[in-house]
Design an enzyme around this catalytic site. Structure first.
Site, PDB file in Angstrom:
ATOM      1  N   LYS A  93      30.954  65.761 -14.197  1.00 31.16           N
ATOM      2  CA  LYS A  93      31.316  67.083 -13.650  1.00 31.16           C
ATOM      3  C   LYS A  93      32.383  66.930 -12.568  1.00 31.16           C
ATOM      4  O   LYS A  93      33.358  67.666 -12.524  1.00 31.16           O
ATOM      5  CB  LYS A  93      30.084  67.731 -12.989  1.00 31.16           C
ATOM      6  CG  LYS A  93      29.035  68.248 -13.921  1.00 31.16           C
ATOM      7  CD  LYS A  93      28.020  69.045 -13.083  1.00 31.16           C
ATOM      8  CE  LYS A  93      26.693  69.189 -13.783  1.00 31.16           C
ATOM      9  NZ  LYS A  93      25.645  69.731 -12.940  1.00 31.16           N
TER      10      LYS A  93
ATOM     11  N   LYS B 296      19.992  78.603 -13.459  1.00 33.55           N
ATOM     12  CA  LYS B 296      19.105  78.349 -12.317  1.00 33.55           C
ATOM     13  C   LYS B 296      19.915  78.349 -11.016  1.00 33.55           C
ATOM     14  O   LYS B 296      19.570  79.014 -10.055  1.00 33.55           O
ATOM     15  CB  LYS B 296      18.425  76.992 -12.538  1.00 33.55           C
ATOM     16  CG  LYS B 296      17.436  76.601 -11.479  1.00 33.55           C
ATOM     17  CD  LYS B 296      16.701  75.345 -11.926  1.00 33.55           C
ATOM     18  CE  LYS B 296      15.887  74.738 -10.801  1.00 33.55           C
ATOM     19  NZ  LYS B 296      15.178  73.531 -11.218  1.00 33.55           N
TER      20      LYS B 296
ATOM     21  N   HIS C 245      19.413  64.508 -48.116  1.00 36.47           N
ATOM     22  CA  HIS C 245      20.669  64.331 -48.853  1.00 36.47           C
ATOM     23  C   HIS C 245      21.772  63.865 -47.920  1.00 36.47           C
ATOM     24  O   HIS C 245      22.956  63.986 -48.247  1.00 36.47           O
ATOM     25  CB  HIS C 245      21.061  65.645 -49.542  1.00 36.47           C
ATOM     26  CG  HIS C 245      20.053  66.055 -50.566  1.00 36.47           C
ATOM     27  ND1 HIS C 245      20.186  65.769 -51.909  1.00 36.47           N
ATOM     28  CD2 HIS C 245      18.849  66.665 -50.424  1.00 36.47           C
ATOM     29  CE1 HIS C 245      19.118  66.211 -52.548  1.00 36.47           C
ATOM     30  NE2 HIS C 245      18.285  66.752 -51.675  1.00 36.47           N
TER      31      HIS C 245
ATOM     32  N   GLU D  68      17.379  63.498 -21.479  1.00 32.66           N
ATOM     33  CA  GLU D  68      17.710  63.783 -20.086  1.00 32.66           C
ATOM     34  C   GLU D  68      16.529  63.394 -19.183  1.00 32.66           C
ATOM     35  O   GLU D  68      16.714  63.038 -18.025  1.00 32.66           O
ATOM     36  CB  GLU D  68      18.054  65.266 -19.914  1.00 32.66           C
ATOM     37  CG  GLU D  68      19.042  65.506 -18.789  1.00 32.66           C
ATOM     38  CD  GLU D  68      19.663  66.884 -18.816  1.00 32.66           C
ATOM     39  OE1 GLU D  68      20.892  66.975 -18.934  1.00 32.66           O
ATOM     40  OE2 GLU D  68      18.928  67.876 -18.717  1.00 32.66           O
TER      41      GLU D  68
ATOM     42  N   GLY E   3      15.198  72.624 -15.517  1.00 32.40           N
ATOM     43  CA  GLY E   3      15.970  73.349 -16.530  1.00 32.40           C
ATOM     44  C   GLY E   3      15.434  73.151 -17.940  1.00 32.40           C
ATOM     45  O   GLY E   3      15.187  74.105 -18.686  1.00 32.40           O
ATOM     46  N   ARG E   4      15.235  71.899 -18.327  1.00 32.58           N
ATOM     47  CA  ARG E   4      14.826  71.614 -19.715  1.00 32.58           C
ATOM     48  C   ARG E   4      13.343  71.904 -19.970  1.00 32.58           C
ATOM     49  O   ARG E   4      12.845  71.699 -21.062  1.00 32.58           O
ATOM     50  CB  ARG E   4      15.181  70.178 -20.090  1.00 32.58           C
ATOM     51  CG  ARG E   4      14.637  69.125 -19.141  1.00 32.58           C
ATOM     52  CD  ARG E   4      15.259  67.755 -19.410  1.00 32.58           C
ATOM     53  NE  ARG E   4      14.859  66.785 -18.405  1.00 32.58           N
ATOM     54  CZ  ARG E   4      15.454  66.623 -17.235  1.00 32.58           C
ATOM     55  NH1 ARG E   4      16.480  67.371 -16.901  1.00 32.58           N
ATOM     56  NH2 ARG E   4      15.032  65.691 -16.396  1.00 32.58           N
TER      57      ARG E   4
END
Ligand code: G6Q
Length: 535
Positions: free
Chosen positions: A502, A204, A382, A351, A265-266
């Site tokens: 970041k 983006k 399992h 988020e 974004g998500r």
């Protein structure tokens, strides 16, 4: 007023104290319980009867939703109001799949013509790749697509590509590179011919370090093989909102597919971020997926609270989290194709709702978003189901299954479905010590073999995993997150929590590549010196 001061919240607190019935009792006392506690919408059937709720619990939860104006909040989102207040943005992923004809206006402009234009261009591009009419620099058709993106520009496409692989053109391989670890890129291109490979750089912002680093390595890899700068135009396309950066990178903006700041974004799978998926499954299947999303959007937008599937699942989940003390939720699809579905909503939910201040910036006094996790059945059985059945944590589960398999193979599907139903049953009803004893188990093992049960779950069933079903299922979870965010009074559409790491990584990168240039804390200094020593 804080959420916990609402009388509707208090009523639920009081209700918790009286609602101590166990699922076994709840079912014994009400022979219509299963019949009464299910909903269907957009091709999905949801049985929510195996939750520790009564009709009264639901009514109280619905009162809370009303007190928090959930219907007005929904209308505001669909209308393009700037509900992402910390970024002053509309939240309009629903416009990406809107199939109606009313305009959707943001900043006095109808967004639909542009949305549809990008979809049309994506369709043409996909057709060209799939038919072989888009050729690489040497004239060979494209056989390999690599989507380079991370987070919202990766997880959605990966999830949907995996989910809809059955519908994909197998003569084209589609891979996804996200991690800044050079291994991800190196392994992805290891056996590929650059002349047959096309990179979709999906970002983006077109500034994300991981994506830009991988895209630069992809460019270098391509040029090492094809030895001509002009090859970049035939082997790179971009999906972004940032024309300038795309041009700077050397991608012709004619090969750029845009989207808009009102797509988080998500929540971007239905935008051009889904380009790799469209190439894989073709434009008609992609359109069918959008229609599935739209069907759930319409249900969510118009159904009354009592019949509203995303609202109901959001409220039950909220009950489990805020009143019964659950801290996580497992998403357990009984379909191998949904192997990335839980990972997708791990981001989608965590988020969005992993926030600890209200929209006004006040600390919350209640738990917000849960930890989301899960793996496809039967593998999980399992592995971690032991904890679900006999551990000390309360983990509400969503089971997802289909009536018809996409790959008919002997009795596999009946066995798969039997396992799904058996797990929901075992979790809810358990096995008493008396039953264990009656089976002749030695007394010293009785406690070990007892299942207390009373573990809540929802079971979501559809006819078959189709593009429509996937769209509806995905929109269901998206809107569930939205409803909870509204009730918790948090902004579900920003993600400031990813920023600090970041910035610190940039600083530490300087220290790693140029020692002595920055100030770090003691522990980081020690780790840096140990890493240097071990190198
Ligand atoms: C999602 C987040 C985040 C974002 C990535 C990639 O909602 O915003 O996961 O998608 O950081 O960002 P770009 O698409 O800008 O590269």
């Amino acid at each position: 007023m804080q959420l916990t001061d609402y009388p509707e919240w208090q009523a639920l607190v009081d209700h918790t104290q009286v609602a101590t019935d166990n699922l076994v009792t709840l079912f014994e006392n009400d022979s219509n319980r299963a019949q009464d506690m299910n909903l269907q919408a957009a091709g999905l059937f949801v049985d929510y009867s195996k939750n520790r709720i009564t009709a009264e619990t639901l009514t109280l939860l619905q009162d809370l939703a009303r007190a928090r104006n959930i219907e007005a909040a929904t209308t505001a989102m669909f209308a393009g109001e700037k509900i992402n207040t910390t970024e002053n943005r509309a939240v309009l992923h629903t416009a990406l799949r809107y199939q109606g004809s009313e305009p959707i206006v943001v900043d006095e402009q109808d967004v639909l013509p542009e949305v549809r234009d990008v979809l049309r261009r994506m369709g043409e591009f996909s057709d060209n790749i799939r038919s072989g009419s888009w050729t690489g620099y040497t004239g060979k058709p494209i056989k390999n697509i690599i989507n380079i993106g991370i987070g919202g520009s990766d997880l959605g496409p990966v999830m949907a590509y995996e989910a809809l692989k059955h519908y994909s053109d197998r003569s084209i391989s589609v891979k996804f590179v996200s991690n800044i670890d050079g291994t991800h890129f190196t392994e992805a291109v290891r056996e590929l011919d650059a002349a047959e490979t096309l990179f979709i750089v999906a970002s983006k912002t077109f500034t994300t370090d991981e994506t830009m680093t991988n895209a630069s390595s992809a460019r270098a890899w391509l040029l090492a093989a094809l030895r001509d700068e002009s090859a970049v135009a035939k082997h790179f396309v971009a999906v972004s909102t940032n024309n300038e950066k795309v041009s700077e990178f050397g991608i012709d903006t004619a090969n750029m597919f845009g989207f808009w700041d009102w797509v988080g974004g998500r929540y971007s799978l239905c935008s051009a971020i889904g380009l790799s998926v469209m190439v894989a499954i073709g434009r008609d299947n992609f359109q069918a997926m959008l229609e599935g999303f739209y069907a759930m959007d319409e249900h969510f937008r118009t159904a009354p609270i009592e019949e509203n599937l995303p609202v109901t699942l959001a409220l039950i989940s909220l009950w489990n989290l805020n009143f019964l003390g659950a801290q996580s939720e497992a998403i357990l699809p009984y379909d191998q194709y949904l192997n990335r579905f839980a990972a997708y909503f791990q981001q989608g939910n965590m988020e969005s709702n992993g926030k600890s201040v209200t929209k006004a910036g006040e600390p919350v006094s209640y738990q917000t978003g849960p930890v989301i996790w899960g793996e496809p059945g039967t593998n999980g059985q399992h592995a971690f189901y032991q904890l679900l059945h006999q551990g000390t944590l309360l983990v509400p589960c969503d089971f997802i299954g289909f009536a018809k398999p996409l790959n008919e193979l002997g009795q596999h599907h009946s066995k798969l479905t039997a396992n799904l139903l058996a797990q929901t049953k075992a979790l809810a009803f358990g096995k008493t010590a008396d039953t264990v004893r009656s089976e002749g188990v030695a007394e010293d093992l009785v406690a070990h073999k007892t299942f207390v049960g009373n573990h809540p779950s929802n079971t979501i069933i559809a006819k078959q995993l189709t593009p429509q079903t996937l769209g509806a299922l995905t929109a269901l979870y998206e809107h569930k997150i939205f409803v909870q965010g509204v009730i918790w009074d948090i902004n579900s559409f920003d993600q400031w929590g990813v920023e600090l790491g970041k910035v610190l990584a940039t600083d530490i990168f300087k220290e790693l590549t140029n020692p002595g240039t920055t100030q770090q804390d003691q522990s980081t200094n020690l780790l840096l010196s140990k890493l240097r020593e071990l190198k």
